[in-house]
Design a protein around this motif. Sequence first.
Motif, mmCIF file in Angstrom:
data_model
loop_
_atom_site.group_PDB
_atom_site.id
_atom_site.type_symbol
_atom_site.label_atom_id
_atom_site.label_comp_id
_atom_site.label_asym_id
_atom_site.label_seq_id
_atom_site.Cartn_x
_atom_site.Cartn_y
_atom_site.Cartn_z
ATOM 1 N N ASN A 101 0.824 -1.209 0.000
ATOM 2 C CA ASN A 101 0.000 0.000 0.000
ATOM 3 C C ASN A 101 0.857 1.258 0.000
ATOM 4 N N LEU A 102 1.989 1.186 0.681
ATOM 5 C CA LEU A 102 2.906 2.322 0.689
ATOM 6 C C LEU A 102 3.398 2.606 -0.725
ATOM 7 N N HIS A 103 3.745 1.549 -1.448
ATOM 8 C CA HIS A 103 4.185 1.736 -2.827
ATOM 9 C C HIS A 103 3.056 2.271 -3.700
ATOM 10 N N ALA A 104 1.860 1.744 -3.522
ATOM 11 C CA ALA A 104 0.727 2.191 -4.336
ATOM 12 C C ALA A 104 0.469 3.685 -4.159
ATOM 13 N N LEU A 105 0.587 4.165 -2.935
ATOM 14 C CA LEU A 105 0.356 5.583 -2.664
ATOM 15 C C LEU A 105 1.478 6.447 -3.228
ATOM 16 N N LEU A 106 2.719 6.024 -3.052
ATOM 17 C CA LEU A 106 3.861 6.804 -3.525
ATOM 18 C C LEU A 106 3.986 6.800 -5.051
ATOM 19 N N ALA A 107 3.508 5.726 -5.672
ATOM 20 C CA ALA A 107 3.664 5.579 -7.125
ATOM 21 C C ALA A 107 2.447 6.052 -7.904
ATOM 22 N N ASP A 108 1.393 6.470 -7.227
ATOM 23 C CA ASP A 108 0.153 6.846 -7.886
ATOM 24 C C ASP A 108 0.390 7.873 -8.996
ATOM 25 N N LEU A 168 2.418 7.953 -11.390
ATOM 26 C CA LEU A 168 3.810 8.236 -11.742
ATOM 27 C C LEU A 168 4.459 7.128 -12.570
ATOM 28 N N LEU A 169 3.819 5.969 -12.681
ATOM 29 C CA LEU A 169 4.422 4.837 -13.384
ATOM 30 C C LEU A 169 3.930 4.754 -14.824
ATOM 31 N N ASP A 170 4.807 4.269 -15.701
ATOM 32 C CA ASP A 170 4.412 4.059 -17.089
ATOM 33 C C ASP A 170 3.281 3.039 -17.178
ATOM 34 N N ASN A 171 3.338 2.025 -16.307
ATOM 35 C CA ASN A 171 2.293 1.009 -16.249
ATOM 36 C C ASN A 171 1.499 1.194 -14.957
ATOM 37 N N PRO A 172 0.303 1.772 -15.020
ATOM 38 C CA PRO A 172 -0.478 2.011 -13.800
ATOM 39 C C PRO A 172 -0.783 0.740 -13.020
ATOM 40 N N ASP A 173 -0.847 -0.392 -13.714
ATOM 41 C CA ASP A 173 -1.155 -1.656 -13.034
ATOM 42 C C ASP A 173 -0.018 -2.118 -12.133
ATOM 43 N N ALA A 174 1.185 -1.530 -12.286
ATOM 44 C CA ALA A 174 2.332 -1.927 -11.464
ATOM 45 C C ALA A 174 2.300 -1.286 -10.082
ATOM 46 N N SER A 175 1.384 -0.357 -9.873
ATOM 47 C CA SER A 175 1.290 0.322 -8.583
ATOM 48 C C SER A 175 0.839 -0.651 -7.499
ATOM 49 N N GLY A 176 1.654 -0.795 -6.461
ATOM 50 C CA GLY A 176 1.326 -1.702 -5.365
ATOM 51 C C GLY A 176 1.594 -3.153 -5.670
ATOM 52 N N CYS A 177 2.330 -3.438 -6.741
ATOM 53 C CA CYS A 177 2.628 -4.818 -7.133
ATOM 54 C C CYS A 177 4.142 -5.020 -7.229
ATOM 55 N N LEU A 178 4.585 -6.235 -6.919
ATOM 56 C CA LEU A 178 6.001 -6.546 -7.053
ATOM 57 C C LEU A 178 6.394 -6.602 -8.531
ATOM 58 N N ARG A 179 7.651 -6.353 -8.772
ATOM 59 C CA ARG A 179 8.159 -6.214 -10.137
ATOM 60 C C ARG A 179 8.147 -7.531 -10.902
ATOM 61 N N LYS A 180 7.728 -7.446 -12.168
ATOM 62 C CA LYS A 180 7.722 -8.610 -13.056
ATOM 63 C C LYS A 180 8.563 -8.366 -14.306
ATOM 64 N N ILE A 181 9.232 -7.231 -14.377
ATOM 65 C CA ILE A 181 10.021 -6.891 -15.555
ATOM 66 C C ILE A 181 11.459 -6.586 -15.132
ATOM 67 N N PRO A 182 12.419 -6.776 -16.033
ATOM 68 C CA PRO A 182 13.806 -6.398 -15.713
ATOM 69 C C PRO A 182 13.967 -4.883 -15.738
ATOM 70 N N ILE A 183 14.833 -4.367 -14.878
ATOM 71 C CA ILE A 183 15.112 -2.935 -14.848
ATOM 72 C C ILE A 183 16.616 -2.730 -14.726
ATOM 73 N N GLY A 184 17.068 -1.526 -14.986
ATOM 74 C CA GLY A 184 18.460 -1.159 -14.791
ATOM 75 C C GLY A 184 18.555 0.016 -13.843
ATOM 76 N N ILE A 185 19.741 0.252 -13.320
ATOM 77 C CA ILE A 185 19.987 1.365 -12.406
ATOM 78 C C ILE A 185 20.885 2.363 -13.117
ATOM 79 N N GLY A 186 20.404 3.573 -13.298
ATOM 80 C CA GLY A 186 21.183 4.592 -13.987
ATOM 81 C C GLY A 186 22.498 4.886 -13.286
ATOM 82 N N LYS A 187 23.564 5.057 -14.063
ATOM 83 C CA LYS A 187 24.896 5.396 -13.569
ATOM 84 C C LYS A 187 25.447 4.347 -12.601
ATOM 85 N N SER A 188 24.995 3.100 -12.748
ATOM 86 C CA SER A 188 25.475 2.037 -11.865
ATOM 87 C C SER A 188 25.749 0.785 -12.679
#
Length: 492
Positions: free
Chosen positions: A254-261, A263-283
């Motif tokens: 719920n904390l993630h859902a509120l903070l991400a409201d 703001l995400l490219d995929n609205p369905d990802a709000s409040g859900c654990l990640r199912k896609i690969p991601i990268g970290i900028g400058k790392s």
Amino acid sequence: MMSKKQKEQWLRVSTLLAETPEGMSIQALLDALAALDISTKEADSKTVAPPRRTLQSWLKKWVEQGLLNKTGSRRDIRYFLSHSAQPAPNNERSMTAALKLSAQQEPPQKAFPFSTTSLDCIKEINKPTIQRKPVGYNYDFLNHYRPNSSAYLSASEQAHLMQLSKTHDSGPLPAGTFARQLLHRLLIDLSWNSSRLEGNTYSLLDTRRLIQFGAAAEGKASIEAQMILNHKEAIEFLVGAADDIGFNRYTLLNLHALLADNLLDNPDASGCLRKIPIGIGKSVFQPLEVPQRIEACFEQILATASAIQNPFEQALFALVQLPYLQAFDDVNKRVSRLAANIPFIKHNLMPLTFADLPQDIYTDAILCVYELNRVEPLKEIFIWAYERSINHYQVARQTLGEPDAFRIRYRQELKTLVSEVVRNLLTKQQAYAHIKRWVNNAIPEADQQQFLEYTETELLGLHEGNFARYQLRPSEFNQWQNKWVDKKAPNA
């Protein structure tokens, strides 16, 4: 006329403020001046950071002379360079050049009290990415941590923080009691600082007006207002559900859902654990990609955090392990910063607001966790930031201070404007627009910013025990209060 010594300090202070448009507190100025003494080797000359009381006196005079602007009161005061002030007079350009040169030559970490061990870690992650070895998620970093046996904080560090954070002398209080008492201020401070660490450019005053009046800052991207409003909602959730929150799926999702409201490219990802690969900028760190493994590690982090008994160790564990897992598509660090406050809310301890923490220093400390699995820089930041938060939230006041000359000067104008807002039954949104027009027409330009701040503070602090000083009748106050409280400002 300024003395020679005062001119030297004015140059240093005005240069710092010119490079800090969000303003600086007196403590931040003192720290920056002390760091400047070290970086420019001025400690051996006559130009050194002045005592706190001396700087306070000079700042007061510079405000009165129109060289500086000031917002807030007492421990919340921040100073800004006036538009009419010049940070570098022509005959002192060489000194200003030296200051800027030293700032370019010295990395920002030098101004932060890092240990030698932490500086060595930061030196490694500041190398060009081509010189850093790519790394993946290290399961042992989590698996080797044993609650109440392993510890990021030493016993003496835990005891030190607990001693600082005492908020009451009586017996145990219901969870969230202290957080509810200071919720008004916590919403602004934590929302602003956490957003600022993400690169949000709202000032503290902009954030206050957005949260209290629903007024978005002009010329700012709507995504910045959304980020701050999301923080507000998330903090209200944590404090309002103090009995139920913890390191469990209900709280973190719920904390993630509120903070991400919104703001995400995929609205369905709000409040859900990640199912896609991601990268970290400058790392060179590559987070986990398999959803089942992300889920398993997330559950392990929650179970481990829940088992930790010390609230400060629990908070730091969340700051380390939640971003490292990158359990969500985005907003992971924001989740960790608010989750770190869960034990403080539940145990009625002082909150952690990350006040005055520079973004680049925080980012370096996080990268040390990602790429080296080293927690020393983040631990030192955590202790420093918590001590800073304590200073901002001291309940007991040792002195009352001097009468406010600005308030005395504009006493009648404040009374007139506050009375107008009440008698006209203005909502928060309407009041903000009315105040801005009124101030532009009636108050000298140099004092407008501060007068706005005072008027807003008066309105927000108006209650049944003090409205009589504005010559208002009980019926007028009650009618206005019902509309003021019930009317919710629309999201910016």
